[in-house]
Design a protein around this motif. Structure first.
Motif, PDB file in Angstrom:
ATOM      1  N   LYS A  59       0.829  -1.211   0.000  1.00 54.27           N
ATOM      2  CA  LYS A  59       0.000   0.000   0.000  1.00 54.27           C
ATOM      3  C   LYS A  59       0.861   1.258   0.000  1.00 54.27           C
ATOM      4  N   GLU A  88      -1.156  -4.618   2.877  1.00 55.63           N
ATOM      5  CA  GLU A  88      -2.547  -4.993   3.132  1.00 55.63           C
ATOM      6  C   GLU A  88      -2.611  -6.514   3.039  1.00 55.63           C
ATOM      7  N   HIS A 122      -4.186  -3.873   7.631  1.00 50.26           N
ATOM      8  CA  HIS A 122      -2.883  -3.365   7.225  1.00 50.26           C
ATOM      9  C   HIS A 122      -1.838  -3.721   8.277  1.00 50.26           C
TER      10      HIS A 122
END
Length: 175
Positions: free
Chosen positions: A54, A64, A70
């Motif tokens: 990400k 992710e 995350h």
């Protein structure tokens, strides 16, 4: 000092140089791979987890690991940057072998035997002869002989045990 005495040391130093050189090349290739990561790229961590990049920072990467989940990892923890088609195949669980290329596996043994063999065997059509019937017939006389020998061997042992029991019970031979 002669060159013959220095030769083993020279060879050893040369081998060490070659080994460290190949290790440096591998480290440089891994570093270059990590530097070429871009957001949206699929990666595999050194722990074997697959994720999508990400954000990329100086020493860390935001991954992710699942939709909405995350995690921050060190760049050194990225084991491989995967091609899009390979990453999608792994995440979707798609089988690389198409159904046309798969071998056909029968559900039962009837498809493996021909009808001619079954007709020739008559009553034993459902049985497979592994040579055990002949071996069992040959084994019967051998087993009888072994049983007879075992009985003969047991008789003296039984007499000795009876004599010991008599001594323990206070028989005539007890001291």
């Amino acid at each position: 000092m002669s060159i013959v005495t220095l030769l083993p040391f020279i060879v050893l130093i040369g081998a060490m140089f070659l080994m460290t050189r190949s290790a440096k090349k591998k480290q440089q290739a891994a570093q270059q791979m990590r530097n070429e990561m871009q957001p949206g790229t699929g990666v595999r961590t050194i722990g074997g987890m697959y994720a999508t990049v990400k954000e990329i920072h100086e020493d860390t990467v935001l991954l992710e690991v699942a939709p909405g989940v995350h995690a921050i990892y060190a760049k050194n923890a990225i084991g491989a940057v995967l091609a899009d088609e390979e990453f999608n195949r792994i995440l979707d669980g798609a089988d690389p072998i198409s159904s046309e290329d798969r071998p056909v596996v029968p559900d039962d043994l009837s498809s493996l035997t021909s009808a001619d063999e079954a007709a020739d065997k008559g009553d034993e059509a459902g049985k497979i002869d592994l040579g055990k019937a002949e071996a069992a017939k040959d084994a019967e006389p051998a087993e009888k002989a072994k049983d007879a020998e075992a009985k003969k061997a047991d008789e003296p042992a039984d007499e000795a045990e009876a004599a010991k029991d008599g001594k323990k019970a206070g028989g005539a031979d007890a001291k």
